[in-house]
Enzyme design. Structure first.
Site, PDB file in Angstrom:
ATOM      1  N   HIS A   1      -6.520 -11.892 -21.605  1.00  0.00           N
ATOM      2  CA  HIS A   1      -6.624 -10.620 -20.883  1.00  0.00           C
ATOM      3  C   HIS A   1      -5.393 -10.393 -20.008  1.00  0.00           C
ATOM      4  CE1 HIS A   1      -8.240  -7.315 -18.498  1.00  0.00           C
ATOM      5  NE2 HIS A   1      -7.851  -7.985 -17.424  1.00  0.00           N
ATOM      6  N   GLU A   2      -4.927 -11.441 -19.351  1.00  0.00           N
ATOM      7  CA  GLU A   2      -3.767 -11.304 -18.466  1.00  0.00           C
ATOM      8  C   GLU A   2      -2.487 -10.990 -19.229  1.00  0.00           C
ATOM      9  OE1 GLU A   2      -4.024 -11.240 -15.247  1.00  0.00           O
ATOM     10  OE2 GLU A   2      -6.146 -11.766 -15.248  1.00  0.00           O
ATOM     11  N   THR A   3      -2.428 -11.346 -20.506  1.00  0.00           N
ATOM     12  CA  THR A   3      -1.189 -11.205 -21.283  1.00  0.00           C
ATOM     13  C   THR A   3      -1.364 -10.297 -22.491  1.00  0.00           C
ATOM     14  OG1 THR A   3      -1.783 -13.189 -22.560  1.00  0.00           O
ATOM     15  CG2 THR A   3      -0.386 -13.511 -20.619  1.00  0.00           C
TER      16      THR A   3
ATOM     17  N   MET B   1       2.467  -5.185 -15.853  1.00  0.00           N
ATOM     18  CA  MET B   1       1.111  -5.160 -16.383  1.00  0.00           C
ATOM     19  C   MET B   1       0.140  -5.608 -15.316  1.00  0.00           C
ATOM     20  SD  MET B   1       1.606  -8.232 -19.184  1.00  0.00           S
ATOM     21  CE  MET B   1      -0.130  -8.245 -19.580  1.00  0.00           C
TER      22      MET B   1
END
Length: 318
Positions: A141-143, A1
């Protein structure tokens, strides 16, 4: 991701995390924003201000106690975010489709926060709420596991992942100071998607865990995982201020910052996290995604957003 993206700029400018920032290791340099200089030459607040602290150990006045301003009354971060609110904010983190189902617990979040004096406890109630909202927004947002038509909306799907999907590299950069352990990979893990040996090394040292030899702890121990994200949040990496200093109003932009459009607000935190990729070129869907999470969390906590939410016109930090 987006695991590797967070520190991509650091990889391009290796001095960001490879070289010490202050003290005897950096020619006597002091830290920005009155942060402590640890015995190892890194800038930050507790635990950087303890044994062996080299300078600014109680702010810019010297001494040996932490630099972070005395937290306001009202208890720790749990007084801002209850278990019920945490579950509401990270609504679908335990969905069966999420890789991190059952991993990111409220207890781990509170335990990690208690290790960083000032996190979610600095300033008045609105400032404290805004810091928690901003931290959870950036890390959501990162995950994220959300999509445009997801149940309850895209911004209800933060903390769905705990490690990078489809990593094609071990993210090992040759380093005498932060040597890679045999057979270990340093791809993105945890809420901030910590990446590269030169970030695992100092993060582990700061929280008292050997993450160079045990990087998987960031994806297997939820408290360690949250601590790495909070280490990133609380630690300035010159010329960048810490995200904590920005959201709590302790950062004053320099003339250079203002000329680059970098002014206090949620937007400059995005610039700190991933500005080299996302900032300074107009509208960007990733920036908008971070703002979407932030607004949702502020709404849940009942606090205003503040100004300058995006970094569309900000030049990245050098």
């Amino acid at each position: 991701m987006r695991a590797f993206v967070l520190f991509a700029v650091v990889a391009m400018a290796a001095t960001m995390a490879v070289a010490e920032q202050c003290g005897s290791q950096a020619g006597g340099a002091t830290c920005p924003n009155c942060l402590c200089c640890s015995r190892f030459g890194w800038c930050g607040s507790t635990p950087y201000c303890g044994d062996g602290c080299q300078s600014q150990c109680s702010g810019c006045g010297g001494g040996s106690t932490p630099v972070t301003p005395t937290p306001s009354g009202g208890g720790g971060v749990s007084s801002i975010v209850s278990r019920a609110l945490f579950d509401r904010m990270l609504l679908h983190r335990n969905d069966g489709a999420c890789q991190a189902k059952g991993f990111y617990t409220y207890d781990a979040f509170v335990a990690a926060a208690s290790a960083f004096r000032g996190f979610g406890t600095t300033g008045g109630t609105d400032t404290r709420k805004r810091e928690v909202a901003a931290f959870l927004a950036q890390t959501s947002h990162e995950t994220t596991g959300g999509w445009a038509t997801a149940p309850d909306g895209a911004f209800a799907w933060g903390y769905c992942f705990k490690q990078e999907r489809g990593a094609t590299s071990n993210y090992c950069t040759p380093s005498a100071q932060w040597p890679c352990a045999p057979g270990k990979s340093y791809y993105g893990r945890g809420p901030i998607q910590l990446s590269h040996n030169y970030n695992y090394g100092p993060a582990g040292r700061a929280i008292g865990v050997d993450l160079l030899r045990n990087p998987d702890l960031v994806a297997t121990d939820p408290t360690v995982s949250f601590k790495t994200a909070m280490w990133f949040w609380m630690t300035a990496q010159a010329p960048k201020p810490s995200s904590h200093a920005v959201i709590t109003g302790q950062w004053s932009p320099s003339g250079t910052d203002r000329a680059a459009g970098r002014v206090p607000g949620f937007g400059v935190i995005t610039n700190i996290v991933n500005g080299g990729i996302e900032c300074g070129h107009g509208q960007d869907s990733r920036v908008a995604d971070r703002i979407g999470f932030y607004k949702r969390y502020c709404d849940i906590l009942g606090v205003g957003y503040g100004n300058n939410l995006d970094c569309y016109s900000q030049r990245p930090f050098a």
